[in-house]
Design a protein around this motif. Structure first.
Motif, PDB file in Angstrom:
ATOM      1  N   ALA A 350       0.836  -1.213   0.000  1.00 20.32           N
ATOM      2  CA  ALA A 350       0.000   0.000   0.000  1.00 20.32           C
ATOM      3  C   ALA A 350       0.865   1.255   0.000  1.00 20.32           C
ATOM      4  O   ALA A 350       0.549   2.247  -0.675  1.00 20.32           O
ATOM      5  N   GLU A 351       1.969   1.212   0.742  1.00 18.77           N
ATOM      6  CA  GLU A 351       2.874   2.361   0.784  1.00 18.77           C
ATOM      7  C   GLU A 351       3.536   2.587  -0.571  1.00 18.77           C
ATOM      8  O   GLU A 351       3.680   3.723  -1.033  1.00 18.77           O
ATOM      9  N   ASP A 353       2.269   1.712  -3.482  1.00 23.57           N
ATOM     10  CA  ASP A 353       1.230   2.239  -4.378  1.00 23.57           C
ATOM     11  C   ASP A 353       1.051   3.750  -4.173  1.00 23.57           C
ATOM     12  O   ASP A 353       0.887   4.506  -5.142  1.00 23.57           O
ATOM     13  N   ARG A 354       1.085   4.190  -2.923  1.00 23.95           N
ATOM     14  CA  ARG A 354       0.921   5.620  -2.639  1.00 23.95           C
ATOM     15  C   ARG A 354       2.077   6.430  -3.231  1.00 23.95           C
ATOM     16  O   ARG A 354       1.861   7.470  -3.866  1.00 23.95           O
ATOM     17  N   LEU A 355       3.307   5.928  -3.035  1.00 21.60           N
ATOM     18  CA  LEU A 355       4.469   6.642  -3.566  1.00 21.60           C
ATOM     19  C   LEU A 355       4.450   6.670  -5.091  1.00 21.60           C
ATOM     20  O   LEU A 355       4.806   7.681  -5.716  1.00 21.60           O
ATOM     21  N   THR A 356       4.041   5.567  -5.685  1.00 14.97           N
ATOM     22  CA  THR A 356       3.957   5.510  -7.148  1.00 14.97           C
ATOM     23  C   THR A 356       2.939   6.523  -7.665  1.00 14.97           C
ATOM     24  O   THR A 356       3.182   7.221  -8.657  1.00 14.97           O
ATOM     25  N   ALA A 357       1.790   6.597  -6.991  1.00 13.66           N
ATOM     26  CA  ALA A 357       0.755   7.556  -7.396  1.00 13.66           C
ATOM     27  C   ALA A 357       1.247   9.001  -7.272  1.00 13.66           C
ATOM     28  O   ALA A 357       0.812   9.877  -8.030  1.00 13.66           O
ATOM     29  N   GLU A 358       2.160   9.232  -6.345  1.00 11.47           N
ATOM     30  CA  GLU A 358       2.708  10.575  -6.155  1.00 11.47           C
ATOM     31  C   GLU A 358       3.850  10.881  -7.119  1.00 11.47           C
ATOM     32  O   GLU A 358       4.411  11.974  -7.098  1.00 11.47           O
TER      33      GLU A 358
END
Length: 465
Positions: A350-351, A353-358
């Motif tokens: 999940a972490e 995925d969040r960094l990738t989205a950013e």
């Protein structure tokens, strides 16, 4: 002539309970759920062995029932609760199936088969079946009898219940129980390991949460340092992934010599050679490997018969340096990788995925290394004193994987089994990779031998300074 029947072992008065799944259970459950159904059995952990001179069937059945009392993971089911969270349910009673095949020993009979042949076929059949973890216990037993004795035994487990080292402990415990040891005697011989419910309790404790956060923090730090891509993107849609197996009788001794010379572990030698070949074929100076870590260096998990192995991120900035130097730096870097491989994998995903989205640039994690040499009993070995390369099987495409390399030990050789995306690493590249790993290690071992046998040089002027 052979006959087949299904026996059932009655199990009762076992430990019982329910709670959240462990990090390891959830990670494997998620991974298997994402596979095509036909590919799911590839995650089974299986081993087989001939029994010579044989074992009375009642002795084996009693030992299996005792084994269930020793290890809760063998009678644990996994299923999502009403909120979607995965939970483990430890059953205190139930029935364990034993697939029994008997061989009539009449050599003049046309269809006479040796127990080992029947056992190998039965083992292959049982290992090719997936597990329904919500309704089934994660253990499948096969046995072949001849002359009134069990001559071959097969153990197949869901990976959600055990990893390679856990299977090794399981085999050792079953062997001891068959020889007459009691569960109480086995429990006294070693420090107690956490049962899965106890492990889940630790993981949700304050100390467990701190370990999780610390490990994931280190993983993400390395993700930010490594190259975003090692190999060029695939030029075509990948087909089935080929599997290549290099069998080298010379490698075991060579690995030991290199490890002794540089005062490192044998695992570091194999990891260093894998990193070097990864960098070479990628046209890079650095390598990033997703390394499967056993985690049994943690005292409370040392004897666990459950799934506690995790993924560590290994980054080597200069993987194309002189190989002896690469070996030494690999050993130092690997220590940090191993220390931070016990964490909540879904939370890390999940972490990421969040960094990738950013838009954060993260390292390539598509190359996987797994050293399984000490995890399972030595497998059957075809023999021979020359290196061979075979292509035994193909797998369905695995999204996000460039290659997976497993180091395996047999009785007389070390085998490197590589599965790769053929659109990134075609068969010719896989062949160069595997022979390159062998050549790096053999050359380094030979250079050590040469330095040991060379005559001492006469002291020159500088020697008197």
């Amino acid at each position: 002539m052979t006959t087949r029947q299904l026996l059932q072992i009655a199990f009762s008065s076992g430990r019982t309970g329910s709670g959240p799944a462990t990090w390891g259970q959830r990670a494997i459950w998620d991974a298997v759920r994402q596979l095509p159904p036909a590919d799911a059995p590839r995650y089974n952990i299986a081993t087989e062995a001939p029994l010579d001179p044989g074992l009375p069937l009642p002795v084996l059945l009693t030992a299996l029932e005792q084994l269930l009392h020793l290890h809760d993971s063998l009678h644990t089911r996994l299923l999502p609760d009403e909120t979607g969270c995965l939970r483990q349910v430890v059953d205190g009673e139930g029935l364990l199936d034993v697939h029994l095949q008997s061989a009539e020993e009449h050599e003049d009979h046309e269809d006479h088969e040796e127990p080992a042949e029947l056992g190998a076929r039965l083992h292959e059949e049982l290992a090719a079946q997936s597990f329904d973890t919500a309704t089934q216990w994660p253990l499948r037993i096969g046995a072949v009898t001849a002359g009134g004795l069990v001559r071959h035994v097969s153990l197949v487990l869901s990976h959600t219940a055990v990893d390679g080292s856990g299977m090794g402990r399981l085999v050792a415990d079953l062997s001891a129980l068959c020889r007459g040891s009691s569960p109480e005697e086995l429990a006294e011989l070693r420090p107690p390991a956490r049962q899965p419910l106890e492990e889940a309790e630790f993981q949700t404790s304050e100390r467990g949460l701190r370990r999780d956060v610390g490990a994931r923090t280190q993983f993400v730090r390395k993700l930010r340092l490594g190259p975003a891509r090692l190999f060029p993107p695939a030029a075509a849609r990948p087909g089935r992934f080929p599997n290549a197996v290099l069998r080298s009788p010379a490698l075991p001794r060579a690995v030991e010599r290199v490890a002794a010379r540089h005062r490192v572990s044998t695992g570091s030698v194999l990891l260093a050679a894998t990193a070097t070949m990864t960098a070479r074929l990628a046209g890079s100076t650095e390598a990033v490997l997703n390394v499967v870590v056993d985690n049994r260096f943690l005292p409370e998990l040392a004897n666990a018969v459950s799934v506690v192995a995790g993924d560590g991120l290994f980054h080597l900035p200069d993987a194309t340096a002189e190989f002896g130097e690469v070996v030494r730096r690999t050993h130092a870097a690997a220590i940090g990788t191993y220390r931070h491989a016990y964490y909540d994998k879904p939370a890390l995903a999940a972490e990421i995925d969040r960094l990738t989205a950013e838009g954060v640039r993260l390292a390539d994690r598509s190359c996987v290394f797994n050293d399984t040499r000490e995890l399972l009993p030595a497998t059957a070995d075809p023999g021979g004193d020359r290196t061979t390369l075979s292509w035994p099987v193909e797998f369905e495409p695995r999204p996000g994987l460039t290659y997976a390399l497993d180091a395996r030990q047999t009785a007389n050789a070390l085998s490197l089994a590589m599965t790769a995306d053929p659109s990134v690493l075609p068969r010719s590249a896989m062949e160069r990779f595997l022979y390159g790993v062998e050549e790096l290690i053999l050359t380094e071992a030979a250079s050590e031998t040469a330095s040991e046998t060379a005559p001492a040089a006469a002291p020159g002027p500088a020697a008197h300074a």
